[in-house]
Design a protein around this motif. Structure first.
Motif, PDB file in Angstrom:
ATOM      1  N   MET A 182       0.811  -1.209   0.000  1.00  0.00           N
ATOM      2  CA  MET A 182       0.000   0.000   0.000  1.00  0.00           C
ATOM      3  C   MET A 182       0.849   1.266   0.000  1.00  0.00           C
ATOM      4  N   PHE A 183       2.169   1.088   0.011  1.00  0.00           N
ATOM      5  CA  PHE A 183       3.112   2.197  -0.134  1.00  0.00           C
ATOM      6  C   PHE A 183       3.974   1.924  -1.357  1.00  0.00           C
ATOM      7  N   PRO A 184       4.330   2.955  -2.137  1.00  0.00           N
ATOM      8  CA  PRO A 184       5.166   2.740  -3.327  1.00  0.00           C
ATOM      9  C   PRO A 184       6.506   2.112  -2.979  1.00  0.00           C
ATOM     10  N   GLN A 185       6.980   1.231  -3.842  1.00  0.00           N
ATOM     11  CA  GLN A 185       8.301   0.647  -3.679  1.00  0.00           C
ATOM     12  C   GLN A 185       9.357   1.652  -4.137  1.00  0.00           C
ATOM     13  N   GLU A 186      10.603   1.349  -3.865  1.00  0.00           N
ATOM     14  CA  GLU A 186      11.689   2.241  -4.251  1.00  0.00           C
ATOM     15  C   GLU A 186      11.673   2.483  -5.761  1.00  0.00           C
TER      16      GLU A 186
ATOM     17  N   ASN B 258      -2.568  19.441   5.366  1.00  0.00           N
ATOM     18  CA  ASN B 258      -2.307  18.601   4.199  1.00  0.00           C
ATOM     19  C   ASN B 258      -1.968  17.164   4.559  1.00  0.00           C
ATOM     20  N   SER B 259      -2.054  16.810   5.836  1.00  0.00           N
ATOM     21  CA  SER B 259      -1.643  15.471   6.229  1.00  0.00           C
ATOM     22  C   SER B 259      -2.583  14.870   7.260  1.00  0.00           C
ATOM     23  N   ASP B 260      -2.656  13.549   7.255  1.00  0.00           N
ATOM     24  CA  ASP B 260      -3.473  12.792   8.197  1.00  0.00           C
ATOM     25  C   ASP B 260      -2.558  12.164   9.244  1.00  0.00           C
ATOM     26  N   SER B 261      -2.882  12.334  10.514  1.00  0.00           N
ATOM     27  CA  SER B 261      -1.982  11.897  11.582  1.00  0.00           C
ATOM     28  C   SER B 261      -1.750  10.389  11.567  1.00  0.00           C
ATOM     29  N   ASN B 262      -2.782   9.602  11.327  1.00  0.00           N
ATOM     30  CA  ASN B 262      -2.596   8.152  11.299  1.00  0.00           C
ATOM     31  C   ASN B 262      -1.673   7.747  10.158  1.00  0.00           C
TER      32      ASN B 262
ATOM     33  N   ILE C 266      -5.898   5.142   4.116  1.00  0.00           N
ATOM     34  CA  ILE C 266      -4.802   4.264   4.532  1.00  0.00           C
ATOM     35  C   ILE C 266      -4.615   4.315   6.047  1.00  0.00           C
ATOM     36  N   GLY C 267      -4.609   5.525   6.601  1.00  0.00           N
ATOM     37  CA  GLY C 267      -4.421   5.673   8.045  1.00  0.00           C
ATOM     38  C   GLY C 267      -5.506   4.984   8.840  1.00  0.00           C
TER      39      GLY C 267
END
Length: 205
Positions: free
Chosen positions: A1-5, A117-121, A171-172
């Protein structure tokens, strides 16, 4: 669920999200919180422990005997959703999200709150991943006693891939729900162990 390198989109996504993730500086996601006050019933003095977050001070983490003026000593305030890390000895130090609520902790910690602009979780999970820690370590500097330190100004200049705010929130929430289920199952398992122990004690004299 997160991009790879070397990639800008994850292999697994929630329905409705297709755009590439964008590279952001940490200072675009977090702002430093530097509120000092004595401990109080509203802001009790707590410990911040690796992998456990904000927790009550046990004997291992209680340093009150070393403080001359316990009542007036200044500690850092933290609130639910704050991102906390120890800039000293990062590889073995504490890093993570405040999921407890209002508290005061040692002033050696750096405390940040999320921007609009960001979600804490999402931030909490994203910035405790091995890939992010690896990036942070590039900024470390040697200090006394063989430890390492990453200054706040350097931490805020690290770049990280993030999706839109709605996808961050999805996602969070997903990972937070998983953590809650894990915690619930762990509590149930502990109760079963206690029941087993009690039964064994009564069955064998």
């Amino acid at each position: 669920m997160f991009p790879q390198e070397e990639e800008t989109v994850p292999k697994v996504r929630f329905k409705g999200f297709e755009e590439e993730w964008s590279l952001k500086y940490v200072f675009e996601l977090l702002c430093e919180r530097n509120e000092l006050s004595p401990q109080s019933p509203e802001f009790p003095l707590m410990a911040f422990i690796a992998n456990n977050g904000i927790a009550e001070k046990g004997e291992r983490y209680d340093r009150s005997a070393l403080v001359n003026d316990v009542i007036n000593k200044q500690y850092k305030r933290t609130y639910y959703g704050d991102f906390i890390y120890s800039s000293n000895n990062l590889e073995t130090g504490s890093i993570g999200l405040n999921t407890y609520g209002k508290a005061t902790i040692s002033p050696v910690y750096s405390i940040f709150y999320c921007t609009l602009n960001s979600d804490s979780n999402f931030v909490g999970y994203c910035m405790t991943r091995k890939s992010f820690i690896k990036e942070m370590i590039k900024w470390r500097q040697g200090v006394m006693y063989g430890q390492w330190r990453i200054h706040e100004k350097d931490f805020l200049r690290i770049k990280v891939l993030v999706p839109s705010l709605p996808e961050q929130q999805q996602i969070g929430t997903y990972f937070r729900n998983l953590d809650q289920q894990i915690s619930l199952q762990t509590q149930r398992l502990e109760k079963l162990k206690q029941i087993k122990t009690a039964c064994l004690d009564k069955m064998f004299v």
